[in-house]
Design a protein around this motif. Structure first.
Motif, PDB file in Angstrom:
ATOM      1  N   LEU A 244      -3.516  39.517 -49.334  1.00  0.00           N
ATOM      2  CA  LEU A 244      -3.366  38.944 -47.997  1.00  0.00           C
ATOM      3  C   LEU A 244      -4.200  37.679 -47.824  1.00  0.00           C
ATOM      4  O   LEU A 244      -3.717  36.663 -47.311  1.00  0.00           O
ATOM      5  N   ASP A 246      -5.246  35.677 -50.025  1.00  0.00           N
ATOM      6  CA  ASP A 246      -4.788  34.590 -50.898  1.00  0.00           C
ATOM      7  C   ASP A 246      -3.716  33.747 -50.216  1.00  0.00           C
ATOM      8  O   ASP A 246      -3.415  32.644 -50.667  1.00  0.00           O
ATOM      9  N   ARG A 247      -3.127  34.279 -49.151  1.00  0.00           N
ATOM     10  CA  ARG A 247      -2.091  33.554 -48.406  1.00  0.00           C
ATOM     11  C   ARG A 247      -2.747  32.611 -47.391  1.00  0.00           C
ATOM     12  O   ARG A 247      -3.517  33.078 -46.531  1.00  0.00           O
ATOM     13  N   SER A 249      -1.660  31.298 -44.810  1.00  0.00           N
ATOM     14  CA  SER A 249      -1.282  31.598 -43.429  1.00  0.00           C
ATOM     15  C   SER A 249      -2.104  32.728 -42.823  1.00  0.00           C
ATOM     16  O   SER A 249      -2.134  32.897 -41.602  1.00  0.00           O
ATOM     17  N   LEU A 285       6.554  35.368 -41.006  1.00  0.00           N
ATOM     18  CA  LEU A 285       5.333  35.651 -41.746  1.00  0.00           C
ATOM     19  C   LEU A 285       5.113  37.164 -41.850  1.00  0.00           C
ATOM     20  O   LEU A 285       4.766  37.683 -42.923  1.00  0.00           O
ATOM     21  N   ARG A 288       7.407  38.535 -44.495  1.00  0.00           N
ATOM     22  CA  ARG A 288       6.991  38.157 -45.853  1.00  0.00           C
ATOM     23  C   ARG A 288       5.802  38.994 -46.321  1.00  0.00           C
ATOM     24  O   ARG A 288       5.753  39.441 -47.472  1.00  0.00           O
ATOM     25  N   LEU A 289       4.856  39.226 -45.426  1.00  0.00           N
ATOM     26  CA  LEU A 289       3.684  40.020 -45.779  1.00  0.00           C
ATOM     27  C   LEU A 289       4.074  41.476 -46.054  1.00  0.00           C
ATOM     28  O   LEU A 289       3.553  42.110 -46.991  1.00  0.00           O
ATOM     29  N   LEU A 292       5.687  41.617 -49.431  1.00  0.00           N
ATOM     30  CA  LEU A 292       4.686  41.447 -50.476  1.00  0.00           C
ATOM     31  C   LEU A 292       3.954  42.762 -50.750  1.00  0.00           C
ATOM     32  O   LEU A 292       3.777  43.161 -51.905  1.00  0.00           O
ATOM     33  N   PRO A 328       0.166  38.730 -57.179  1.00  0.00           N
ATOM     34  CA  PRO A 328       1.267  38.027 -56.519  1.00  0.00           C
ATOM     35  C   PRO A 328       1.760  36.877 -57.357  1.00  0.00           C
ATOM     36  O   PRO A 328       1.019  36.287 -58.128  1.00  0.00           O
TER      37      PRO A 328
END
Length: 329
Positions: A244, A246-247, A249, A285, A288-289, A292, A328
């Protein structure tokens, strides 16, 4: 009934293979004990019966735990596997008690067994079969942990990654580790008793096998008692936290829980994001999370919530991401 047989197709395969092989071994040892009266053979018969019954329980429980959530049980049936395993270890516990009791009796009142050749042949075959199951279980442990290794890795590296294996696979590995060791111990006792005349060694071997069985009982009981209550997977918490943060956003993590549900993981997280995001951007978002996290090993259910970044740091990493877990893209 149709649904039941459909669920069985998704049962833990190592436990089914182990159950079938141990059924054959138990029958073989039982027949040998009938002809020889060997106490070490009795211990091994009880051990194999306990293992086979336990592994049938595990296979059925792992299959039923995959049943889809219903209106009555909206959280699913993941922890059913833990309950089944708690019940299954009672069988092993009873067999362990009988094994120790019979071994103690042999030590106090030693009797010479017959059919030495039969005992040696049966125990040798059983050791080979148990070793085969142990090797297969070790390979499954490495597969579930996402670790690759050489030909000997299932017998060496698998111990390091045993905690990453599914509960059913872990049980099969531990049981067959004890079964293989117990078979070697029983064979050694039979040989020593025959060539030295020290008959009490068979009783001592029986007691040792029973104690090893009790170790499996305690280990499996404690692991699954935590599973029934709802245990956090700390390693996966750390891994998902890295994913998380590493994103770009994701500004911060307010809350993150990863709870074991049988063979699967349930994840809930509240992350802080840029307060200037539009509703559409925030919704994309969030999806996408969720995707992931769902792509990670054993994760079956995810709830992702968003909140506006308050400028304060709530989540601090304390360890590196485990190499065995998927990174990821």
């Amino acid at each position: 009934m149709k649904e039941f047989f459909g669920l069985l197709k998704g049962g833990n395969k190592p436990s089914l293979y182990a159950a079938l092989i141990n059924t054959f071994i138990a029958i073989m040892k039982g027949v040998a004990f009938t002809f020889t009266g060997n106490v070490a053979m009795f211990a091994e018969t009880m051990h194999s019966i306990g293992d086979a019954a336990n592994q049938y329980f595990v296979f059925i429980g792992s299959a039923l735990s995959k049943k889809a959530p219903t209106k009555q049980f909206p959280n699913g049936f993941g922890r059913l596997l833990n309950l089944v395993l708690l019940a299954a270890v009672l069988v092993v516990g009873i067999m362990a008690y009988e094994t120790i009791r019979e071994g103690w009796h042999q030590m106090l009142h030693p009797t010479e067994a017959e059919g030495f050749i039969i005992s040696v042949i049966v125990l040798s075959i059983a050791i080979i079969l148990e070793f085969f199951v142990l090797y297969k279980a070790g390979k499954e442990v490495l597969h579930e942990a996402g670790v690759k290794g050489g030909a000997l890795a299932p017998l060496t590296t698998s111990f390091t990654h045993l905690n990453r294996a599914k509960p059913a696979t872990k049980l099969v590995f531990l049981e067959d580790l004890v079964a293989t060791s117990g078979g070697v111990l029983a064979l050694a006792a039979v040989l020593i008793a025959h060539y030295s005349g020290f008959l009490q060694i068979e009783g001592a071997a029986s007691i040792a096998i029973g104690l090893m069985m009790f170790y499996v009982v305690m280990k499996v009981f404690l692991d699954n008692a935590r599973g029934v209550i709802g245990e956090t997977d700390e390693q996966m918490v750390n891994h998902i936290a890295h994913l998380l943060t590493d994103r770009p956003s994701v500004k911060d993590i307010r809350e993150l829980e990863v709870v074991k549900e049988g063979e699967f993981l349930h994840v809930e997280t509240l992350v802080e994001v840029d307060p200037n995001l539009t509703v559409r951007e925030a919704d994309e978002l969030q999806n996408r999370l969720a995707e992931l996290i769902l792509s990670q090993p054993s994760v079956d259910d995810v709830i992702v919530s968003l909140d506006a970044d308050d400028g304060e740091k709530h989540w601090v990493h304390v360890s590196k991401r485990p190499d065995s877990l998927k990174k990821p893209e």
